[in-house]
Design a protein around this motif. Structure first.
Motif, PDB file in Angstrom:
ATOM      1  N   ASN A  81      54.827  35.944  27.490  1.00 38.55           N
ATOM      2  CA  ASN A  81      55.071  37.203  27.466  1.00 38.55           C
ATOM      3  C   ASN A  81      54.738  37.752  26.079  1.00 38.55           C
ATOM      4  N   ARG A  82      54.546  36.769  25.284  1.00 39.66           N
ATOM      5  CA  ARG A  82      54.439  37.301  23.791  1.00 39.66           C
ATOM      6  C   ARG A  82      53.222  37.738  23.258  1.00 39.66           C
ATOM      7  N   VAL A  83      51.890  37.442  23.545  1.00 39.24           N
ATOM      8  CA  VAL A  83      50.640  37.834  23.187  1.00 39.24           C
ATOM      9  C   VAL A  83      50.157  39.052  23.963  1.00 39.24           C
ATOM     10  N   GLY A  84      50.014  40.183  23.242  1.00 37.14           N
ATOM     11  CA  GLY A  84      49.614  41.230  24.022  1.00 37.14           C
ATOM     12  C   GLY A  84      50.597  41.766  24.860  1.00 37.14           C
ATOM     13  N   PRO A  85      50.234  42.842  25.595  1.00 36.30           N
ATOM     14  CA  PRO A  85      51.073  43.570  26.536  1.00 36.30           C
ATOM     15  C   PRO A  85      51.312  42.512  27.728  1.00 36.30           C
ATOM     16  N   PHE A  86      52.380  42.177  28.166  1.00 35.97           N
ATOM     17  CA  PHE A  86      52.710  41.116  29.217  1.00 35.97           C
ATOM     18  C   PHE A  86      52.084  40.023  28.917  1.00 35.97           C
ATOM     19  N   GLY A  87      51.741  39.592  27.869  1.00 35.64           N
ATOM     20  CA  GLY A  87      51.127  38.385  27.478  1.00 35.64           C
ATOM     21  C   GLY A  87      49.886  38.081  27.978  1.00 35.64           C
ATOM     22  N   ILE A  88      49.157  39.289  28.218  1.00 34.43           N
ATOM     23  CA  ILE A  88      47.845  39.272  28.936  1.00 34.43           C
ATOM     24  C   ILE A  88      46.580  38.278  27.971  1.00 34.43           C
ATOM     25  N   LEU A  89      47.122  38.718  26.659  1.00 32.66           N
ATOM     26  CA  LEU A  89      46.128  37.998  25.898  1.00 32.66           C
ATOM     27  C   LEU A  89      46.393  36.469  25.532  1.00 32.66           C
ATOM     28  N   GLN A  90      47.156  36.018  26.166  1.00 36.90           N
ATOM     29  CA  GLN A  90      47.452  34.411  26.103  1.00 36.90           C
ATOM     30  C   GLN A  90      46.127  33.384  26.154  1.00 36.90           C
ATOM     31  N   PHE A  91      45.299  33.934  27.185  1.00 37.54           N
ATOM     32  CA  PHE A  91      44.295  32.978  27.246  1.00 37.54           C
ATOM     33  C   PHE A  91      43.235  33.017  25.995  1.00 37.54           C
ATOM     34  N   PHE A  92      43.327  34.303  25.288  1.00 36.95           N
ATOM     35  CA  PHE A  92      42.432  34.519  24.107  1.00 36.95           C
ATOM     36  C   PHE A  92      43.235  33.536  22.906  1.00 36.95           C
ATOM     37  N   ALA A  93      44.347  33.566  23.070  1.00 39.76           N
ATOM     38  CA  ALA A  93      44.995  32.941  21.851  1.00 39.76           C
ATOM     39  C   ALA A  93      44.929  31.250  22.247  1.00 39.76           C
ATOM     40  N   ASP A  94      45.026  30.983  23.164  1.00 39.39           N
ATOM     41  CA  ASP A  94      44.859  29.679  23.829  1.00 39.39           C
ATOM     42  C   ASP A  94      43.423  28.986  23.451  1.00 39.39           C
ATOM     43  N   GLY A  95      42.471  29.841  23.777  1.00 37.67           N
ATOM     44  CA  GLY A  95      41.288  29.646  23.505  1.00 37.67           C
ATOM     45  C   GLY A  95      40.801  29.552  21.906  1.00 37.67           C
ATOM     46  N   ILE A  96      41.436  30.271  21.072  1.00 43.61           N
ATOM     47  CA  ILE A  96      41.337  30.353  19.623  1.00 43.61           C
ATOM     48  C   ILE A  96      41.851  28.958  19.139  1.00 43.61           C
ATOM     49  N   LYS A  97      43.108  28.700  19.534  1.00 43.34           N
ATOM     50  CA  LYS A  97      43.711  27.514  19.221  1.00 43.34           C
ATOM     51  C   LYS A  97      42.967  26.206  19.718  1.00 43.34           C
ATOM     52  N   MET A  98      42.233  26.204  20.796  1.00 44.71           N
ATOM     53  CA  MET A  98      41.628  24.979  21.071  1.00 44.71           C
ATOM     54  C   MET A  98      40.359  24.867  20.133  1.00 44.71           C
ATOM     55  N   PHE A  99      39.896  25.979  20.191  1.00 41.80           N
ATOM     56  CA  PHE A  99      38.683  26.213  18.982  1.00 41.80           C
ATOM     57  C   PHE A  99      38.828  25.546  17.712  1.00 41.80           C
ATOM     58  N   LEU A 100      40.148  25.804  17.116  1.00 45.32           N
ATOM     59  CA  LEU A 100      40.282  25.451  15.837  1.00 45.32           C
ATOM     60  C   LEU A 100      41.061  23.953  15.729  1.00 45.32           C
ATOM     61  N   LYS A 101      41.545  23.392  16.893  1.00 43.46           N
ATOM     62  CA  LYS A 101      42.171  22.120  16.886  1.00 43.46           C
ATOM     63  C   LYS A 101      41.256  20.979  16.546  1.00 43.46           C
ATOM     64  N   GLU A 102      41.733  20.065  16.003  1.00 43.07           N
ATOM     65  CA  GLU A 102      40.990  18.764  15.652  1.00 43.07           C
ATOM     66  C   GLU A 102      40.569  18.264  16.876  1.00 43.07           C
ATOM     67  N   ASP A 103      39.399  17.506  16.918  1.00 46.40           N
ATOM     68  CA  ASP A 103      38.879  16.950  18.034  1.00 46.40           C
ATOM     69  C   ASP A 103      38.838  15.407  17.941  1.00 46.40           C
ATOM     70  N   THR A 104      39.266  14.742  18.375  1.00 43.90           N
ATOM     71  CA  THR A 104      39.607  13.399  18.132  1.00 43.90           C
ATOM     72  C   THR A 104      38.752  12.518  19.419  1.00 43.90           C
ATOM     73  N   ALA A 105      38.406  11.633  19.172  1.00 47.14           N
ATOM     74  CA  ALA A 105      37.762  10.357  19.983  1.00 47.14           C
ATOM     75  C   ALA A 105      38.162   9.208  19.798  1.00 47.14           C
ATOM     76  N   THR A 106      38.274   8.342  20.980  1.00 47.46           N
ATOM     77  CA  THR A 106      38.874   7.063  20.877  1.00 47.46           C
ATOM     78  C   THR A 106      37.813   6.206  19.931  1.00 47.46           C
ATOM     79  N   LYS A 107      38.369   5.109  19.297  1.00 47.00           N
ATOM     80  CA  LYS A 107      37.583   4.458  18.515  1.00 47.00           C
ATOM     81  C   LYS A 107      36.234   3.912  19.105  1.00 47.00           C
ATOM     82  N   ASN A 108      36.611   3.351  20.419  1.00 44.83           N
ATOM     83  CA  ASN A 108      35.340   2.567  21.096  1.00 44.83           C
ATOM     84  C   ASN A 108      34.774   3.388  22.104  1.00 44.83           C
ATOM     85  N   ALA A 109      34.967   4.778  21.944  1.00 51.90           N
ATOM     86  CA  ALA A 109      34.403   5.804  22.758  1.00 51.90           C
ATOM     87  C   ALA A 109      32.941   5.635  22.973  1.00 51.90           C
TER      88      ALA A 109
END
Lengths: 149, 381
Positions: free
Chosen positions: B61-89
């Motif tokens: 319930n934090r992002v936008g009215p009734f938290g409806i922009l939550q998915f948008f914030a999640d998307g941006i967060k995932m977009f900017l997160k470090e993307d690691t892969a295992t060594k042997n992948a």
């Protein structure tokens, strides 16, 4: 109709390009500070033990084989059954019915065979163990009878 | 008429001599970027809200009215997160897998009939197309799990592959029984066969008892295809950490999450289209409603009808999506052997029985529905 396939193709191309594009763009925005601890395989915080390609139940392989037959069959039945309604209304449904369900009947017999053999029971060990227990109990019962007499 | 043709028909606003492929790409952009992805995102928010309601929490319930922009914030967060892969992948397959899942789930939207004129591609083999692209998802899950070089992932992916592959059979047979009854494989024509024409032609779920049962077979199989609870064994967070996507982080994980919801929506749309009558309502035929409004000398009726059709269709689909979310907080997860038993020993025989029953029904009653037969008998009596 070709136009419609072009439409479908543009959907597939867009759906395939989209993830590539997203990953490519985010590559320039996201940080990247890898070190060996971060790159290690996740095993609940412990150091990973051995290769990840562990042995797993070969039942999966059997399921894949049974699936293959059924999937080919479903894919084949679609065009056949597409004609069924028209044939049912205008006459001549019998050959379609026999063709489709004769085919299906053979497959069902196969499924029943697999079923009876226990190949689609996931835990065959459990069944064998249950049977062994039953035999065990029968043996014990006989043994006790012998002791009594 | 597909969406691309519809767009190319708007000749008042578009310069002449635009090649057709521009319109077909525009249609794909509208449906995928304008519908499937935002709705997939919003669904993650709605699912969290629904879950919160079921558990008497407040939920986001934090992002936008009734938290409806939550998915948008999640998307941006995932977009900017470090993307690691295992060594042997296996890096090539590791990168390919989330793309395959997304391509399968989003590409299938081409054959979803939102209204009579709004469909990505009006293929003659619409049902086939949807099934083919939906099965790409299992490939993506298996490849992603195998390539990430992790025991949890491998087990989850193997379970996922076995499950999705098994449940594809009852799903296909349930769809096949609709093809038998409708005699069509094009989505638009299947939906049009369910129009209310006064004679009692009605949604295929009420066409005969066998199709009624097969709707539930389809629903259960579709749940398993989307890896939704009670069939979420590939993820099974209490047993396998996070299952097939344990080693995926950042945007690659985001793609998996997006594809999961796109898949749910896609299967809900297919159910709404082929069993629940698509854009058709009982007792009214929307195409016969004429309000007579016009703008600049042009009748607005087709536009208004199309809007209503889309609303009705999405309404039906969203009811199914809600039921899927509801089930998640109602049923416990199945065990692997129960899962396989349910598919091979119950759903497949039931679906086969219903297929034979539906074909005999079509044959004996010359393709008439239950309601037509009853109204015919009442007319005769």
């Amino acid at each position: 109709m070709l136009q419609e396939f072009a439409n479908a193709l543009s959907f597939i191309v867009l759906a395939a390009v989209l993830p590539v594009g997203i990953l490519f763009v985010s590559k320039f925005l996201r940080p990247s500070y890898p070190y060996s601890g971060k790159l290690a395989t996740y095993e609940c915080g412990e150091d990973p033990v051995g290769s990840a390609f562990v042995m797993f139940n070969n039942r999966f392989y059997l399921v894949a084989i049974v699936f293959l037959v059924f999937d080919v069959e479903v894919a084949l039945l679609f065009p056949i059954m597409r004609l069924f309604r028209e044939a049912a209304i205008n006459g001549g449904a019998l050959p379609i019915f026999l063709l489709a369900f004769g085919f299906l009947f053979v497959l069902l017999v196969g499924l029943i065979y697999e079923w009876k053999k226990g190949d689609i029971d996931w835990v065959r060990d459990a069944i064998e163990r249950k049977q062994a227990l039953r035999e065990d109990a029968a043996f014990k019962h006989r043994f006790e009878n012998v002791k009594d007499s | 008429m597909s969406l691309a043709e519809f767009l190319s028909g708007l000749n008042d606003f578009i310069p002449p001599n635009v090649p057709f492929f521009v319109f077909s790409i525009a249609a794909a952009v509208i449906v995928i970027l304008g519908f499937a992805m935002p709705i997939g995102g919003i669904c993650t928010y709605i699912e969290r809200k629904v879950a919160a309601d079921f558990q008497e929490r407040i939920g986001p319930n934090r992002v936008g009215p009734f938290g409806i922009l939550q998915f948008f914030a999640d998307g941006i967060k995932m977009f900017l997160k470090e993307d690691t892969a295992t060594k042997n992948a296996d890096m090539f397959i590791y990168n390919l897998a989330p793309g395959l899942v997304t391509a399968g789930a989003l590409g299938a939207f081409a054959a979803i009939p939102f209204s009579k004129y709004v469909i990505g591609a009006d293929l003659d083999i619409g049902i086939f197309y949807v099934m083919a692209l939906a099965s790409l998802v299992s490939l993506g899950i298996l490849l992603g799990a195998w390539s990430s070089e992790n025991k949890w992932s491998l087990l989850g992916g193997m379970r996922g592959a076995a499950q999705i592959v098994s449940y594809e059979i009852p799903l296909g047979i349930a769809l096949l029984s609709v093809v038998v009854v409708s005699g069509q494989m094009s989505m638009i024509k299947i939906v049009d066969g369910q129009a209310w024409l006064g004679s009692g032609s009605f949604w295929y779920i009420f066409h005969n008892p066998f199709l009624f049962l097969n709707f539930f077979v389809y629903f259960v199989a579709a749940l398993a295809e989307c890896n939704r609870t009670p069939f979420d064994l590939p993820e099974a967070e209490s047993e396998l950490v996070s299952g097939f996507n344990t080693e995926f982080s950042g945007m690659r994980f985001g793609l998996y999450a997006l594809a999961e919801f796109a898949d749910v929506i896609m299967f809900a749309c297919v159910a709404a289209a082929i069993f629940l009558g698509g854009w058709h309502l009982p007792f009214v035929n929307i195409e016969n409603i004429h309000l007579g409004w016009s703008l600049a000398g042009k009748s607005l009726d087709p536009l208004i009808q199309t809007l209503f059709m889309i609303l009705i269709f999405l309404g039906k689909a969203s009811v199914i999506v809600f039921v899927v979310m509801w089930l998640r907080w109602t049923l416990p997860r199945l065990r692997v052997d129960q899962l396989m038993d349910l598919c091979w020993k119950y759903l497949i025989p039931i679906a086969f029985f219903n297929l034979v029953g539906a074909s005999l029904w079509v044959w004996i009653f010359k393709g008439q529905s239950m309601i037509e037969l009853i109204s015919g008998m009442m007319g005769a009596g």
